[in-house]
Design a protein around this motif. Structure first.
Motif, PDB file in Angstrom:
ATOM      1  N   ARG A  97      45.153  49.882  28.428  1.00 12.60           N
ATOM      2  CA  ARG A  97      45.933  48.800  28.492  1.00 12.60           C
ATOM      3  C   ARG A  97      46.171  47.849  29.657  1.00 12.60           C
ATOM      4  N   CYS A  98      45.319  48.094  30.699  1.00 13.40           N
ATOM      5  CA  CYS A  98      45.277  47.193  31.938  1.00 13.40           C
ATOM      6  C   CYS A  98      45.516  45.852  31.669  1.00 13.40           C
ATOM      7  N   TYR A  99      46.507  45.457  32.136  1.00 10.18           N
ATOM      8  CA  TYR A  99      46.851  43.678  31.996  1.00 10.18           C
ATOM      9  C   TYR A  99      45.731  42.906  32.173  1.00 10.18           C
ATOM     10  N   TYR A 100      45.016  43.005  33.379  1.00 13.04           N
ATOM     11  CA  TYR A 100      43.742  42.391  33.896  1.00 13.04           C
ATOM     12  C   TYR A 100      42.679  42.599  32.801  1.00 13.04           C
ATOM     13  N   PHE A 101      42.546  43.697  32.227  1.00 12.96           N
ATOM     14  CA  PHE A 101      41.293  43.875  31.285  1.00 12.96           C
ATOM     15  C   PHE A 101      41.531  42.911  30.067  1.00 12.96           C
ATOM     16  N   TYR A 102      42.704  42.617  29.662  1.00 14.39           N
ATOM     17  CA  TYR A 102      43.105  41.753  28.563  1.00 14.39           C
ATOM     18  C   TYR A 102      43.127  40.142  28.957  1.00 14.39           C
ATOM     19  N   GLU A 154      37.148  52.789  43.617  1.00 11.65           N
ATOM     20  CA  GLU A 154      37.552  51.282  44.089  1.00 11.65           C
ATOM     21  C   GLU A 154      37.128  50.343  43.099  1.00 11.65           C
ATOM     22  N   GLN A 155      36.232  50.916  41.905  1.00 12.16           N
ATOM     23  CA  GLN A 155      35.930  50.064  41.142  1.00 12.16           C
ATOM     24  C   GLN A 155      36.898  49.624  39.909  1.00 12.16           C
ATOM     25  N   CYS A 156      37.648  50.561  39.771  1.00 15.39           N
ATOM     26  CA  CYS A 156      38.616  50.583  38.496  1.00 15.39           C
ATOM     27  C   CYS A 156      39.963  51.702  38.807  1.00 15.39           C
ATOM     28  N   ILE A 157      41.079  51.294  38.427  1.00 11.10           N
ATOM     29  CA  ILE A 157      42.200  52.135  38.498  1.00 11.10           C
ATOM     30  C   ILE A 157      42.797  52.541  37.326  1.00 11.10           C
ATOM     31  N   ALA A 158      42.400  51.839  36.070  1.00 12.42           N
ATOM     32  CA  ALA A 158      42.920  52.033  34.889  1.00 12.42           C
ATOM     33  C   ALA A 158      43.170  53.327  34.254  1.00 12.42           C
ATOM     34  N   THR A 159      43.999  53.574  33.306  1.00 15.17           N
ATOM     35  CA  THR A 159      44.317  54.601  32.779  1.00 15.17           C
ATOM     36  C   THR A 159      43.679  54.755  31.353  1.00 15.17           C
ATOM     37  N   PRO A 215      39.417  38.690  37.513  1.00 12.11           N
ATOM     38  CA  PRO A 215      38.249  39.510  37.719  1.00 12.11           C
ATOM     39  C   PRO A 215      38.623  41.089  37.102  1.00 12.11           C
ATOM     40  N   CYS A 216      37.564  41.752  36.511  1.00 13.57           N
ATOM     41  CA  CYS A 216      37.700  43.086  35.770  1.00 13.57           C
ATOM     42  C   CYS A 216      36.512  43.607  35.901  1.00 13.57           C
ATOM     43  N   SER A 217      36.095  44.738  36.440  1.00 17.47           N
ATOM     44  CA  SER A 217      35.004  45.273  36.632  1.00 17.47           C
ATOM     45  C   SER A 217      34.742  46.137  35.175  1.00 17.47           C
ATOM     46  N   LYS A 218      35.792  46.534  34.549  1.00 14.51           N
ATOM     47  CA  LYS A 218      35.453  47.186  33.140  1.00 14.51           C
ATOM     48  C   LYS A 218      35.077  46.301  32.304  1.00 14.51           C
ATOM     49  N   ARG A 219      35.600  45.074  32.361  1.00 12.64           N
ATOM     50  CA  ARG A 219      35.223  43.798  31.197  1.00 12.64           C
ATOM     51  C   ARG A 219      33.953  43.472  31.851  1.00 12.64           C
ATOM     52  N   GLY A 260      35.004  42.997  40.250  1.00 18.62           N
ATOM     53  CA  GLY A 260      36.022  43.558  40.996  1.00 18.62           C
ATOM     54  C   GLY A 260      37.157  43.966  40.325  1.00 18.62           C
ATOM     55  N   CYS A 261      38.323  44.493  40.887  1.00 19.85           N
ATOM     56  CA  CYS A 261      39.443  45.029  40.217  1.00 19.85           C
ATOM     57  C   CYS A 261      40.765  44.244  40.643  1.00 19.85           C
ATOM     58  N   SER A 262      41.145  43.529  39.671  1.00 19.21           N
ATOM     59  CA  SER A 262      42.312  42.772  40.147  1.00 19.21           C
ATOM     60  C   SER A 262      43.719  43.599  40.064  1.00 19.21           C
ATOM     61  N   ALA A 263      43.523  45.060  39.709  1.00 17.10           N
ATOM     62  CA  ALA A 263      44.884  45.700  39.638  1.00 17.10           C
ATOM     63  C   ALA A 263      45.210  46.339  41.083  1.00 17.10           C
ATOM     64  N   ILE A 264      44.010  46.415  41.677  1.00 17.90           N
ATOM     65  CA  ILE A 264      44.292  47.299  43.121  1.00 17.90           C
ATOM     66  C   ILE A 264      45.186  46.752  43.840  1.00 17.90           C
ATOM     67  N   MET A 281      51.289  50.524  35.670  1.00 21.79           N
ATOM     68  CA  MET A 281      50.645  51.510  34.363  1.00 21.79           C
ATOM     69  C   MET A 281      49.459  52.400  34.966  1.00 21.79           C
ATOM     70  N   HIS A 282      49.090  52.265  36.268  1.00 17.43           N
ATOM     71  CA  HIS A 282      47.632  52.468  36.495  1.00 17.43           C
ATOM     72  C   HIS A 282      47.607  54.106  36.993  1.00 17.43           C
ATOM     73  N   ALA A 283      46.468  54.206  37.333  1.00 14.03           N
ATOM     74  CA  ALA A 283      46.022  55.786  37.749  1.00 14.03           C
ATOM     75  C   ALA A 283      46.673  56.206  38.931  1.00 14.03           C
TER      76      ALA A 283
END
Ligand SMILES: Cc1cc2nc3c(=O)[nH]c(=O)nc-3n(C[C@H](O)[C@H](O)[C@H](O)COP(=O)(O)OP(=O)(O)OC[C@H]3O[C@@H](n4cnc5c(N)ncnc54)[C@H](O)[C@@H]3O)c2cc1C
Ligand code: SF4
Length: 343
Positions: A118-123, A155-160, A128-132, A137-141, A147-149
């Protein structure tokens, strides 16, 4: 408008053949996550393979003395099934802590395990979002990461991973049964979801041609001592900031066996086996619970907006352990406490 084709599978081998024939195809079950992702332009399947007609909607005994949950059982059917309620109340409670009654009526057990972060940036496809999109890169860092981990991120992703059911399944040591082109296999629950590492786009170890057919629960259900504690911004219809799934086997006041899994804090249900070992043989006291909570969260590393999860998590672990111990005591007069000393 993204065009896609639609097919309805009527048996598992047909579903596997369909998915193997088109790498852009996706299964659709309840659709409660997949359709949102399509509407938000996050995913663009070339073909939807509807699996709702597959005979995977039964809950039955398995060969290991436990229960087999068909992948297409809905979350509601599972949580309210008499055998699940009686033998695996931790699982019932975890499922009922998730989503809303309407969603649980549609959401399937297989789909629940595969729901995306449910990372906001993924949606938000403008960021930028390396999961998508791998490598962007990772916008959340450096962004809003409430909400994150706090465990196991890269360094690539801190999503939960946002689900609840999976935390209980991890604590119960469930097994996921899957079928693909090369046949059937079983995936231990702890190996099902992945940490992000350098491939945050890959959430789990299911292969592209595989379908989840069922989930096996072992015999042990921690009926007498368990707790599912979910802390979130609203008391319903919200994802966990921190969740704790606990199963205990007690010998008097002493902990004989412990299972402890955290949700909402990592890219997968975060089971801490060292903490479980630390609990075993210990008396159920607040001091021992505090010691274990300190150990677990000593390894946590937060970000600008989510470091509060470390203190919240410690308190949640202590409270969940206390709830798991006390649930028996509430029903058993010989354990009623006479002193005001908290457990
Ligand atoms: C507003 C909202 C709030 C929510 N809150 C919570 C919450 O608090 N806790 C929680 O745990 N969940 C929550 N959810 C998530 C919800 O539980 C999931 O969306 C749901 O469980 C997904 O199941 P589904 O059957 O609808 O999957 P679908 O959306 O149909 O599919 C999800 C993914 O799984 C794949 N898939 C589905 N079934 C299979 C299978 N058998 N084999 C292989 N692949 C398969 C699909 O291809 C897709 O990629 C929430 C959802 C919403 C929309
Ligand atoms: S945390 Fe993961 S999902 Fe969120 S923006 Fe970063 S890479 Fe994307």
């Amino acid at each position: 408008m993204n065009n896609f084709s639609y097919a309805r599978a009527i048996d598992v081998s047909g579903a596997v053949s369909e998915i193997s024939a088109d790498t852009g195809a996706k299964f659709i079950a309840g659709g409660t996550n997949l359709i949102d992702l399509m509407k938000e332009n996050v995913t663009h399947p070339s073909r939807l393979i509807d699996i709702n007609r597959l005979p995977l909607n039964r809950i039955e005994e398995n060969e290991i003395g436990g229960l087999r949950l068909g992948a297409l059982c809905t979350n509601a059917e599972t949580a309210y099934h008499a055998e699940v309620e009686n033998r695996y109340p931790l699982l019932s409670k975890a499922i009922l802590a998730g989503a809303s009654p309407q969603l649980r009526n549609m959401a399937t057990d297989g789909g629940n395990l595969l729901q995306r972060t449910r990372c906001y940036y993924f949606y938000d496809t403008a960021t930028p979002c390396s999961k998508r999109e791998p490598g962007t890169g990772c916008s959340a860092i450096e962004g809003f990461n409430r909400m994150h981990a706090i465990f196991g991120w890269s360094e690539q992703c801190i999503a939960t991973y946002p689900g609840d059911m999976a935390n209980a399944l991890a604590a119960l040591e469930a097994v996921v049964n899957v079928e693909g082109e090369s046949g059937k296999r079983q995936i231990k629950f702890e190996d099902f979801h992945r940490l992000p590492g350098d491939t945050p786009n890959i959430d789990n170890n299911l292969r592209g041609d595989e379908i989840i057919t069922s989930i096996d629960l072992p015999e042990k259900g921690f009926v007498e001592h368990h707790a599912y504690l979910k802390l979130r911004d609203r008391t319903s219809y919200a994802f966990a900031l921190v969740a704790v799934a606990v199963g205990l086997e007690m010998d008097g006041d002493s902990i004989k066996e412990a299972r402890l899994v955290l949700g909402g804090v990592a890219h997968k249900p975060w089971r801490d086996k060292e903490a479980e070992k630390l609990l075993e043989g210990k008396t159920a006291t607040k001091e021992n619970f505090q010691m274990v909570a300190e150990k677990i969260f000593g390894e946590a590393k937060g970000f600008e907006h989510n470091s509060f999860k470390i203190e919240l998590g410690k308190r949640a672990v202590i409270r969940a352990l206390r709830q798991a111990v006390e649930m028996k005591r509430e029903n058993d007069s010989q354990f009623h406490r006479t002193s005001s000393e908290p457990v």
